[in-house]
Design a protein around this motif. Structure first.
Motif, PDB file in Angstrom:
ATOM      1  N   LYS A  12      -7.807  44.324  18.394  1.00 33.93           N
ATOM      2  CA  LYS A  12      -6.595  43.766  18.923  1.00 33.93           C
ATOM      3  C   LYS A  12      -6.209  42.606  17.774  1.00 33.93           C
ATOM      4  O   LYS A  12      -7.066  41.885  17.174  1.00 33.93           O
ATOM      5  CB  LYS A  12      -6.913  42.803  20.252  1.00 33.93           C
ATOM      6  CG  LYS A  12      -7.210  43.768  21.545  1.00 33.93           C
ATOM      7  CD  LYS A  12      -7.195  42.667  22.567  1.00 33.93           C
ATOM      8  CE  LYS A  12      -7.538  43.710  23.890  1.00 33.93           C
ATOM      9  NZ  LYS A  12      -7.692  42.737  25.016  1.00 33.93           N
ATOM     10  N   GLN A  15      -7.506  39.132  17.723  1.00 36.29           N
ATOM     11  CA  GLN A  15      -8.850  38.893  17.609  1.00 36.29           C
ATOM     12  C   GLN A  15      -9.083  38.893  16.063  1.00 36.29           C
ATOM     13  O   GLN A  15     -10.459  38.506  15.808  1.00 36.29           O
ATOM     14  CB  GLN A  15      -9.678  39.897  18.304  1.00 36.29           C
ATOM     15  CG  GLN A  15      -9.569  39.802  19.816  1.00 36.29           C
ATOM     16  CD  GLN A  15     -10.425  40.902  20.484  1.00 36.29           C
ATOM     17  OE1 GLN A  15     -10.584  42.239  20.062  1.00 36.29           O
ATOM     18  NE2 GLN A  15     -10.830  40.805  21.660  1.00 36.29           N
ATOM     19  N   CYS A  58     -13.656  39.760  13.239  1.00 37.85           N
ATOM     20  CA  CYS A  58     -13.076  39.588  14.403  1.00 37.85           C
ATOM     21  C   CYS A  58     -13.828  38.811  15.341  1.00 37.85           C
ATOM     22  O   CYS A  58     -14.847  38.635  15.227  1.00 37.85           O
ATOM     23  CB  CYS A  58     -12.969  40.967  15.092  1.00 37.85           C
ATOM     24  SG  CYS A  58     -11.822  42.214  14.214  1.00 37.85           S
ATOM     25  N   GLU A  59     -13.136  38.201  16.361  1.00 44.17           N
ATOM     26  CA  GLU A  59     -13.751  37.149  17.423  1.00 44.17           C
ATOM     27  C   GLU A  59     -13.488  37.995  18.531  1.00 44.17           C
ATOM     28  O   GLU A  59     -12.526  38.228  18.794  1.00 44.17           O
ATOM     29  CB  GLU A  59     -13.434  35.835  17.132  1.00 44.17           C
ATOM     30  CG  GLU A  59     -13.948  34.934  18.200  1.00 44.17           C
ATOM     31  CD  GLU A  59     -13.475  33.566  18.442  1.00 44.17           C
ATOM     32  OE1 GLU A  59     -13.919  32.834  19.182  1.00 44.17           O
ATOM     33  OE2 GLU A  59     -12.272  33.161  17.899  1.00 44.17           O
ATOM     34  N   GLU A  60     -14.425  38.201  19.170  1.00 38.54           N
ATOM     35  CA  GLU A  60     -14.493  38.806  20.659  1.00 38.54           C
ATOM     36  C   GLU A  60     -15.364  38.064  21.636  1.00 38.54           C
ATOM     37  O   GLU A  60     -16.614  38.027  21.547  1.00 38.54           O
ATOM     38  CB  GLU A  60     -14.871  40.402  20.427  1.00 38.54           C
ATOM     39  CG  GLU A  60     -14.195  41.293  19.626  1.00 38.54           C
ATOM     40  CD  GLU A  60     -14.737  42.611  19.243  1.00 38.54           C
ATOM     41  OE1 GLU A  60     -15.639  42.905  20.152  1.00 38.54           O
ATOM     42  OE2 GLU A  60     -14.342  43.394  18.351  1.00 38.54           O
ATOM     43  N   ASN A  61     -14.541  37.311  22.517  1.00 40.57           N
ATOM     44  CA  ASN A  61     -15.225  36.806  23.576  1.00 40.57           C
ATOM     45  C   ASN A  61     -16.257  35.791  23.000  1.00 40.57           C
ATOM     46  O   ASN A  61     -17.373  35.610  23.567  1.00 40.57           O
ATOM     47  CB  ASN A  61     -15.863  37.699  24.623  1.00 40.57           C
ATOM     48  CG  ASN A  61     -14.817  38.608  25.042  1.00 40.57           C
ATOM     49  OD1 ASN A  61     -13.895  38.371  25.496  1.00 40.57           O
ATOM     50  ND2 ASN A  61     -15.329  39.887  25.152  1.00 40.57           N
ATOM     51  N   GLY A  62     -15.757  35.054  21.942  1.00 39.93           N
ATOM     52  CA  GLY A  62     -16.773  33.968  21.659  1.00 39.93           C
ATOM     53  C   GLY A  62     -17.795  34.337  20.500  1.00 39.93           C
ATOM     54  O   GLY A  62     -18.535  33.421  19.958  1.00 39.93           O
ATOM     55  N   SER A  63     -17.913  35.672  20.395  1.00 42.38           N
ATOM     56  CA  SER A  63     -18.921  35.973  19.221  1.00 42.38           C
ATOM     57  C   SER A  63     -18.132  36.949  18.006  1.00 42.38           C
ATOM     58  O   SER A  63     -16.956  37.254  18.212  1.00 42.38           O
ATOM     59  CB  SER A  63     -19.737  36.861  20.050  1.00 42.38           C
ATOM     60  OG  SER A  63     -19.149  38.067  20.543  1.00 42.38           O
ATOM     61  N   TYR A  64     -18.781  37.199  17.035  1.00 42.73           N
ATOM     62  CA  TYR A  64     -18.002  37.553  16.092  1.00 42.73           C
ATOM     63  C   TYR A  64     -18.514  39.155  15.770  1.00 42.73           C
ATOM     64  O   TYR A  64     -19.980  39.327  16.062  1.00 42.73           O
ATOM     65  CB  TYR A  64     -18.257  36.538  14.916  1.00 42.73           C
ATOM     66  CG  TYR A  64     -17.693  35.284  15.061  1.00 42.73           C
ATOM     67  CD1 TYR A  64     -16.511  35.198  14.533  1.00 42.73           C
ATOM     68  CD2 TYR A  64     -18.416  34.302  15.298  1.00 42.73           C
ATOM     69  CE1 TYR A  64     -15.763  33.910  14.678  1.00 42.73           C
ATOM     70  CE2 TYR A  64     -17.933  33.080  15.558  1.00 42.73           C
ATOM     71  CZ  TYR A  64     -16.548  32.817  15.071  1.00 42.73           C
ATOM     72  OH  TYR A  64     -15.937  31.900  15.086  1.00 42.73           O
TER      73      TYR A  64
END
Length: 87
Positions: A12, A15, A58-64
């Motif tokens: 996305k 993100q 990318c950052e996805e739900n607080g993790s990278y």
């Protein structure tokens, strides 16, 4: 919108933190250390079997996640700019 990173991998746009050229960005020790640490932590996703040309952070739900892409950074940036014009 989504950005095609190579093979069947999409991210996305919101993100994506950055798109980096592997040839120029890995000249600095800080980037090499970052990528090595990300690999140790299991944050790296290799896309395809072709020679890697760029990486996308990318950052996805607080993790990278770090996606290693066979596509050139300039190609990914152009695709991202084009998809933003459609939003």
């Amino acid at each position: 919108m989504y950005l095609h990173l190579g093979d069947e991998v999409m991210a996305k746009n919101r993100q994506i933190i950055g798109v980096f050229d592997l040839d120029t960005s890995t000249v600095t020790r800080a980037t090499r250390d970052f990528l090595a640490e990300a690999q140790k932590k299991g944050m790296v996703v290799n896309i395809g079997e072709n020679l890697p040309k760029s990486f996308v952070l990318c950052e996805e739900n607080g993790s990278y996640k770090v996606y290693i892409s066979p596509l050139a950074a300039s190609t990914l940036r152009r695709r991202a700019q084009n998809s933003r014009s459609f939003e």
